[in-house]
Enzyme design. Structure first.
Site, PDB file in Angstrom:
ATOM      1  N   ASP A  79       1.044  -1.475   0.146  1.00  0.00           N
ATOM      2  CA  ASP A  79       0.035   0.459   0.286  1.00  0.00           C
ATOM      3  C   ASP A  79       0.896   1.340   0.184  1.00  0.00           C
ATOM      4  O   ASP A  79       1.408   1.018   0.042  1.00  0.00           O
ATOM      5  CB  ASP A  79      -0.514   0.263   1.246  1.00  0.00           C
ATOM      6  CG  ASP A  79      -1.476   1.391   1.636  1.00  0.00           C
ATOM      7  OD1 ASP A  79      -3.105   1.217   0.408  1.00  0.00           O
ATOM      8  OD2 ASP A  79      -1.570   2.194   2.211  1.00  0.00           O
ATOM      9  N   GLU A  87       1.547   0.254  -5.568  1.00  0.00           N
ATOM     10  CA  GLU A  87       0.661   1.467  -5.698  1.00  0.00           C
ATOM     11  C   GLU A  87       2.429   2.172  -5.501  1.00  0.00           C
ATOM     12  O   GLU A  87       3.241   2.350  -4.590  1.00  0.00           O
ATOM     13  CB  GLU A  87       0.127   1.789  -4.700  1.00  0.00           C
ATOM     14  CG  GLU A  87      -1.224   0.875  -4.227  1.00  0.00           C
ATOM     15  CD  GLU A  87      -2.068   2.253  -3.250  1.00  0.00           C
ATOM     16  OE1 GLU A  87      -2.846   2.690  -3.859  1.00  0.00           O
ATOM     17  OE2 GLU A  87      -2.307   1.898  -2.665  1.00  0.00           O
TER      18      GLU A  87
END
Length: 645
Positions: A319, A348
């Site tokens: 994340d 990400e």
């Protein structure tokens, strides 16, 4: 004076580096004869104690033991006798905590648990599913509760064990995915495990204990062994079905600062601060961790290694990877390579705000070339297809709006350098960010956004009023046609395909964009849709099978993509390409894919010859759907056409 302070800080950091090598994150080591506790905490702490409790919550401490400083920032205490079944906390004067590396906890994760062993009751006799190349992965992102809570025949709705049930395994195998990316499954803070009989929901991006399964997904959060055992049963069932398990990890921030295990064991060490002394907030959640500090880096490395060794995890989705420094991401890649080089890492390639480190040092998408073996989501292909993340009402290629063709081509090529892709015209990446196509995650929807149906309805006015019982949901409706067209682009790209669970069921979240704490009525899958829209599931299933059966769609090498992938001349809102000369040793000599987002049929010029249609007008059949003859080929409005000779 300023130079003296800086020099002192450097000396302090060097001592932390030595400490990081010495400390192995075994904060609690059990034997029937004695239990030893260790803690990384400031050496100048006035009083460091460990407390023992009978239960995981409530009651007074049975014993309080003072810990001794045994080295720079290292504290230790040994309690004689058999302490099995008890619970413990550390306290340096900032509040009790189970420590940063608790492996078992009581309800709500407030106290660590002393267990004899963690692998009992699990056979672990099966090998990890074989994945020869990351290009072979088909990733299915799911939230435990979304997937099973509304399933009529689920015995364990919303639990780890739901993924051991035949209906769940059968659905995943029928669809054809070979990897499930499960949203955060470690112990997180926003769901009260003592009130599971009351409506509660959260995605879980609020970490508390990073190395313990979430109790809310177990059948008994009060029993520390239960969540461990049931998580392992889930992994074992998926592995036996040939499905990899990818864990969503959120090392970039904690639920809060003051109550976090990091802050309560070593204040301010694990967090970044800005030049004015404020906590940096690159995560957008109030804080950001300092991955570049030796003990935080070691913590992340030891944590992923623990999940691999203890729970047999096959991959990690980071994340907000853009919050972590490049050196740490490469160290994690190296550490996992030493265990199993097929363990997949992606994340990400951005942060949610400015970080306290400069972007050139961080795991941003643009820095992927500096992180071999690490992949990043491509917002380029995502937004080229459906429109910008920043505005749900704006469409793009799927809405018939020209100008996104080059971005779509870049995504189809896997975001590598390709002689026919002009990166000056690509929406976000003005140069290739992937050295290999396996460094790109190809997708059009995921959990933290509108699902595909909702986005189409929000961005295309003619679809805005579409309801499930209207003609817009018929086989040849624009809504379904565009849904299938979008996923055809994703699954025929050279990147690694990724889909949100339920898209194969024409999922809707009733227009909610950020549904992280929305109720089940918004987030749950409607399993009746599988019978209501069988053509949608059939298309997704056959599209995945097409990719799996034909290596031309997953070459896995930038050089092979440049050699075999050729884009054809087209008009606006029309992209066509050829995979030529038995690409990847495919059985088909030449494969042509045409993606038409226009509201009317279009002609495309292809190399002369006779071709077999395998995808046409919302139907996929590898055995053939008839033949067409080039060089002029007509493709229907808002649909994909796939041919081979």
């Amino acid at each position: 004076m300023k130079k003296l302070i800086i020099a002192s800080l450097l000396i302090l950091l060097s001592s932390k580096a030595a400490t990081a090598q010495d400390f192995h994150f075994d904060e609690m080591t059990y034997s029937p004869a004695q239990t030893t506790f260790k803690l990384f905490a400031p050496k100048d702490a006035k009083k460091v104690v460990v407390r023992l409790y009978k239960d995981g919550v409530g009651g007074k401490a049975l014993k309080t033991v003072r810990m001794q400083c045994t080295g720079d920032d290292l504290w230790s205490a040994t309690v004689k006798g058999d302490q099995k079944g008890l619970f413990y906390t550390f306290d340096i004067g900032r509040g009790e905590t189970p420590g940063v590396f608790a492996k078992a906890v009581g309800v709500n994760g407030k106290r660590g648990a002393i267990l004899r062993e963690y692998t009992s009751d699990c056979g672990w006799d099966q090998e990890r599913p074989v994945v020869k190349s990351p290009a072979d992965l088909v990733i299915y992102e799911m939230h435990h509760r979304d997937f099973s809570v509304a399933r009529p025949d689920a015995k364990y709705p919303g639990k780890f064990l739901a993924l051991t049930e035949p209906w769940a395994i059968d659905h995943l195998k029928e669809l054809g995915v070979n990897a499930v990316h499960i949203l955060p499954s470690y112990d997180y803070g926003s769901v009260d495990e003592t009130r599971l009989d009351q409506p509660q929901y959260n995605w879980g991006y609020d970490p508390v204990n990073y190395n313990v399964p979430e109790g809310g997904y177990s059948t008994n959060p009060y029993d520390p062994a239960c969540r461990i055992r049931e998580f392992k049963q889930m992994v074992e069932a998926l592995h036996k079905a040939g499905i990899c398990v990818i864990l969503d990890v959120v090392y970039n921030h904690t639920y809060d600062i003051e109550h976090s295990n990091f802050q309560r064991t070593y204040p301010d060490y694990y967090y970044r601060k800005t030049s004015d002394g404020a906590y940096s907030n690159g995560s957008g959640c109030g804080n950001e961790t300092a991955s570049e500090k030796p003990m935080m880096r070691r913590f992340m490395m030891e944590s992923v290694k623990y999940w691999v060794r203890e729970y047999h995890i096959d991959g990690f989705r980071f994340d907000l990877m853009g919050c972590h420094d490049i050196e740490t991401m490469n160290a994690i890649r190296k550490a996992l390579d030493e265990i199993d080089s097929t363990i997949f890492i992606y994340g990400e390639g951005w942060s949610a705000g400015a970080c306290a480190l400069p972007n050139e040092q961080l795991g941003m998408k643009a820095n992927i070339p500096q992180m071999p073996g690490v992949a990043a989501f491509s917002d380029d292909i995502r937004d080229a297809l459906r429109g910008p993340f920043s505005d749900d009402t704006k469409g793009a290629f799927l809405a018939g709006i020209p100008g996104e063709e080059e971005s779509l081509k870049a995504g189809i090529a896997g975001m590598i350098a390709h002689p026919q892709v002009d990166y000056s015209k690509v929406n976000y990446s003005k140069e290739p960010y992937a050295l290999q196509p396996t460094q790109m995650i190809s997708y059009v929807s995921c959990h933290d956004d509108m699902c595909l149906v909702d986005r189409l309805k929000a961005s295309i006015p003619s679809l805005a009023g579409a309801e499930a019982n209207s003609s817009l949901f018929a086989l040849h409706s624009p809504l379904i046609k565009l849904d299938l067209l979008a996923q055809t682009a994703v699954f025929t790209s050279q990147g690694i395909p990724f889909m949100l669970s339920g898209e194969e069921l024409l999922r809707t979240k009733k227009g909610v964009h950020n549904s992280f704490e929305s109720p089940d009525s918004i987030n749950q899958l409607d399993w009746s849709n599988k019978a209501r829209y069988p053509q949608v599931f059939e298309y997704y299933k056959n599209l995945i099978a097409l990719r799996k059966h034909h290596p031309a769609f997953r070459l896995g090498s930038a050089d092979l993509v440049r050699k075999h992938l050729e884009f054809l001349q087209t008009d606006d809102c029309l992209v066509a390409f050829r995979l030529k000369n038995y690409a990847g040793r495919d059985d088909w000599r030449n494969i042509i894919v045409i993606l038409n987002a226009n509201g009317k049929s279009k002609e495309v010029t292809v190399p002369a010859g006779t071709y077999t249609k395998v995808c046409c007008d919302g139907v996929i059949n590898e055995q053939g759907l008839g033949t067409v003859t080039g060089p002029r080929i007509t493709v229907s409005a808002q649909s994909a056409l796939i041919l081979h000779d």
